[in-house]
Design an enzyme around this catalytic site. Structure first.
Site, PDB file in Angstrom:
ATOM      1  N   SER A 144       0.827  -1.204   0.000  1.00  0.00           N
ATOM      2  CA  SER A 144       0.000   0.000   0.000  1.00  0.00           C
ATOM      3  C   SER A 144       0.863   1.256   0.000  1.00  0.00           C
ATOM      4  O   SER A 144       1.639   1.474  -0.916  1.00  0.00           O
ATOM      5  CB  SER A 144      -0.962  -0.025   1.185  1.00  0.00           C
ATOM      6  OG  SER A 144      -1.917   1.013   1.097  1.00  0.00           O
ATOM      7  N   ASP A 300      -2.038   6.285  -4.132  1.00  0.00           N
ATOM      8  CA  ASP A 300      -0.905   5.553  -3.563  1.00  0.00           C
ATOM      9  C   ASP A 300      -0.473   4.431  -4.512  1.00  0.00           C
ATOM     10  O   ASP A 300      -1.107   4.207  -5.548  1.00  0.00           O
ATOM     11  CB  ASP A 300      -1.231   5.056  -2.158  1.00  0.00           C
ATOM     12  CG  ASP A 300      -2.305   3.983  -2.128  1.00  0.00           C
ATOM     13  OD1 ASP A 300      -3.009   3.796  -3.144  1.00  0.00           O
ATOM     14  OD2 ASP A 300      -2.471   3.331  -1.083  1.00  0.00           O
ATOM     15  N   ASP A 302      -0.678   1.198  -4.814  1.00  0.00           N
ATOM     16  CA  ASP A 302      -1.617   0.184  -5.294  1.00  0.00           C
ATOM     17  C   ASP A 302      -2.974   0.784  -5.632  1.00  0.00           C
ATOM     18  O   ASP A 302      -3.937   0.057  -5.881  1.00  0.00           O
ATOM     19  CB  ASP A 302      -1.755  -0.969  -4.304  1.00  0.00           C
ATOM     20  CG  ASP A 302      -2.413  -0.565  -3.005  1.00  0.00           C
ATOM     21  OD1 ASP A 302      -2.180   0.566  -2.546  1.00  0.00           O
ATOM     22  OD2 ASP A 302      -3.164  -1.381  -2.427  1.00  0.00           O
ATOM     23  N   ASP A 304      -5.467   2.242  -4.146  1.00  0.00           N
ATOM     24  CA  ASP A 304      -6.723   2.051  -3.427  1.00  0.00           C
ATOM     25  C   ASP A 304      -7.056   3.266  -2.559  1.00  0.00           C
ATOM     26  O   ASP A 304      -8.171   3.392  -2.066  1.00  0.00           O
ATOM     27  CB  ASP A 304      -6.720   0.766  -2.600  1.00  0.00           C
ATOM     28  CG  ASP A 304      -5.661   0.729  -1.511  1.00  0.00           C
ATOM     29  OD1 ASP A 304      -4.807   1.640  -1.451  1.00  0.00           O
ATOM     30  OD2 ASP A 304      -5.683  -0.227  -0.707  1.00  0.00           O
TER      31      ASP A 304
END
Length: 571
Positions: A144, A300, A302, A304
């Site tokens: 993340s 960010d 990834d 999400d």
């Protein structure tokens, strides 16, 4: 220490498949503390999967810990079906592609069909792929928004939610039952492709995801072409899908931050690739100084989570996750009511540490607010429960203070692609009224009262740090304060023991949530202080919610509560 030494010596002999590990192990030979930190425990597998520092050792992210987790997840899938399949995605982090291939090789060797994206893709697209391809599980390799030295392994069930406690416990039990070097089945990735047991996910799935996202538009008739946007993917996986969806809905003026456009797991221009912090916008601010925009977006690695900065006069103002969540819910409820598309008995879902402001707002529209524990999987579970009752259409928004939002039911995890689209739509809609998103937030405060929130994290690295965090929680649990900042604590909630104590009547009620190591102190004036250890990082987190009659009073109270809360932790 003898067991640590034995493990270290075993790894020097056995850990040969990744040359980087052999180099690191050799460098650790005369560093007792480094050996201890790398081997004193196994990297923990829980409902969040794995997350840790990349490197050699049982307490590190490497091909062996990934292989072990994959063997455990394969056993779980094979325990529920004889014809299992798993989807895999990965982001731009160091070794993410290697770890994804390693997982695929293990699943395939265990007779499980593997669908893997052929390039880096966001976490929500993994959740979508699990559902679209009717898989029994999924994995996304990401840490993340953590710094570059971290990587992780999120595991999902057949609904597209992250694994629940029972499934995670099953995987962990299997992982503990076999040897790291001898108990993992594996085939070569190329052999799996040739045999067809490993298959690349087609572009049809990508296009279907974007179509599902576009379907979540609310004000489809407004002109978006006048909106100016600066976007940074922070070297991550959002670059392609976020730009594609903004183009698809007609936003023509999108400037991408070139210095952060391409994937790079070292994050050279954003050491902390976290859109929650102002430093992540540093490069975007440079671009904006030369080419002003209405809105700055940052996702960010990834993709999400999404953070934004809004042009207010001559300055750019960062909006918090709570700010955006409140404006987004207000926009959805207001516009859908005006357009006649708001369902009967709408439902929004938030976490227990997310702003209380939305409760007053939701009441105005007859919208039910469901509160869940921290972690978007709990929001995803609520969507599935609604779907099981045939009430999926009641769901309008899920959100958390840590910049995670989901509009629509195409995924069961937070989705910065759909959130970016809706944020831009909101900005364009209000721009036509000569308002910014900051203006709208101020209107909300004037109607419902000022609710200011702040979260502070305290890092406690290593074995000693984890012990320190445990001691803090034990002390607060056993000796809860009667007042904070001179304001009486009227309700003390222990989410681990699932008890809510009313200190005025000295009566306790059961909390109807899963057990979680969280403590909540709710004050007489409506403010709150919540403490919880992070589930993915070596941190203890402090959440402050302040309520005030004016901007000035609310700011002062928030700062005072933060100081008092920090003192409670002994920091």
């Amino acid at each position: 220490m003898n067991n640590v030494t034995e493990l270290f010596n075993l790894w020097k002999t056995k850990a040969t498949s990744d040359p980087d590990l052999a180099i690191e192990l050799k460098s650790m030979e005369n560093d007792t503390e480094a050996v201890k930190e790398a081997f004193y425990k196994d990297l923990e597998f829980g409902t969040g999967g794995l997350r840790g520092i990349i490197g050699a050792g049982t307490n590190r992210m490497n091909v062996y810990t990934v292989g072990k987790a994959s063997q455990g997840l394969a056993a779980y899938v094979n325990s529920v079906t004889d014809n299992g399949s798993i989807a895999i995605a990965y982001d731009s982090r160091i070794k993410s592609d290697l770890f994804a291939r390693t997982a695929a090789e293990v699943f395939a060797a265990n007779g499980i069909k593997v669908y893997i994206y052929k390039e880096l893709m966001p976490t929500p697209m993994l959740s979508f792929a699990v559902r679209e391809l009717k898989c029994y599980a999924g994995v996304v390799v990401t840490a993340s928004h953590n710094p570059a030295k971290y990587n992780g392994y999120k595991a999902y069930d057949n609904t597209g939610c992250q694994l629940g406690p029972d499934a995670a416990d099953y995987v962990l039990k299997i992982m503990q039952s076999f040897d790291t070097f001898e108990g993992i089945k594996s085939i070569k990735f190329e052999d799996g492709l040739k045999s067809g047991i490993i298959e690349y996910i087609s572009d049809d799935v990508y296009n279907a995801f974007l179509q599902n996202v576009e379907n979540q538009r609310i004000s489809k008739d407004i002109d978006l072409s006048a909106l100016n946007v600066i976007y940074t993917p922070l070297h991550g996986s959002g670059n392609k899908p976020v730009r594609d969806i903004l183009s698809k809905i007609g936003i023509k003026n999108v400037t991408v931050v070139k210095s952060q456009e391409l994937p790079d797991g070292n994050f050279p221009t954003a050491p902390y690739p976290n859109p929650e912090i102002s430093e992540a916008f540093g490069e975007a601010f440079k671009v904006a100084s030369k080419k002003p925009a209405d809105l700055l977006l940052a996702t960010d690695p990834d993709c999400d989570r999404v953070g934004i900065a809004v042009k207010c006069g001559d300055e750019y103002k960062l909006m918090t996750g709570n700010d955006v969540g409140a404006v987004m819910l207000n926009y959805i409820l207001t516009r859908r009511k005006d357009l006649g598309t708001l369902p009967n008995n709408p439902v929004a879902v938030k976490t227990i540490v997310t702003t209380e402001l939305v409760k007053s707002m939701a009441k105005k529209f007859g919208c039910e607010i469901i509160e869940v524990l921290t972690g978007f999987k709990f929001i995803g579970e609520q969507i599935t429960l609604l779907a099981d009752k045939g009430e999926e259409n009641r769901y309008v928004l899920g959100f958390e203070e840590s910049y995670g939002y989901l509009v629509g039911t195409h995924a069961r995890d937070k989705d910065a692609v759909v959130a970016s689209m809706l944020i831009c739509e909101m900005a364009a809609y209000y721009k036509q009224q000569n308002k910014t998103l900051c203006d709208v937030l101020e209107e909300i405060y004037k109607e419902f009262g000022y609710f200011y929130c702040v979260q502070n994290s305290f890092t406690c690295e290593g074995q000693s740090g984890m012990a320190k965090i445990a001691s803090m929680m034990d002390n607060l649990r056993n000796n809860p304060p009667k007042e904070i900042n001179g304001i009486k604590v009227t309700v003390f909630k222990d989410f681990k023991e699932l008890k809510a104590l009313n200190t005025e009547t000295n009566t306790a009620e059961k909390i109807n949530l899963p057990s979680s190591n969280v403590l909540g102190f709710y004050l007489a004036d409506g403010s709150s202080v919540i403490v919880r250890p992070s589930g993915t990082e070596p941190k203890i987190k402090l959440y402050i919610g302040a309520v005030g009659e004016t901007d000035e009073k609310c700011n002062q109270k928030r700062d005072a509560l933060l100081s008092s809360g920090t003192a409670l932790l002994g920091l």
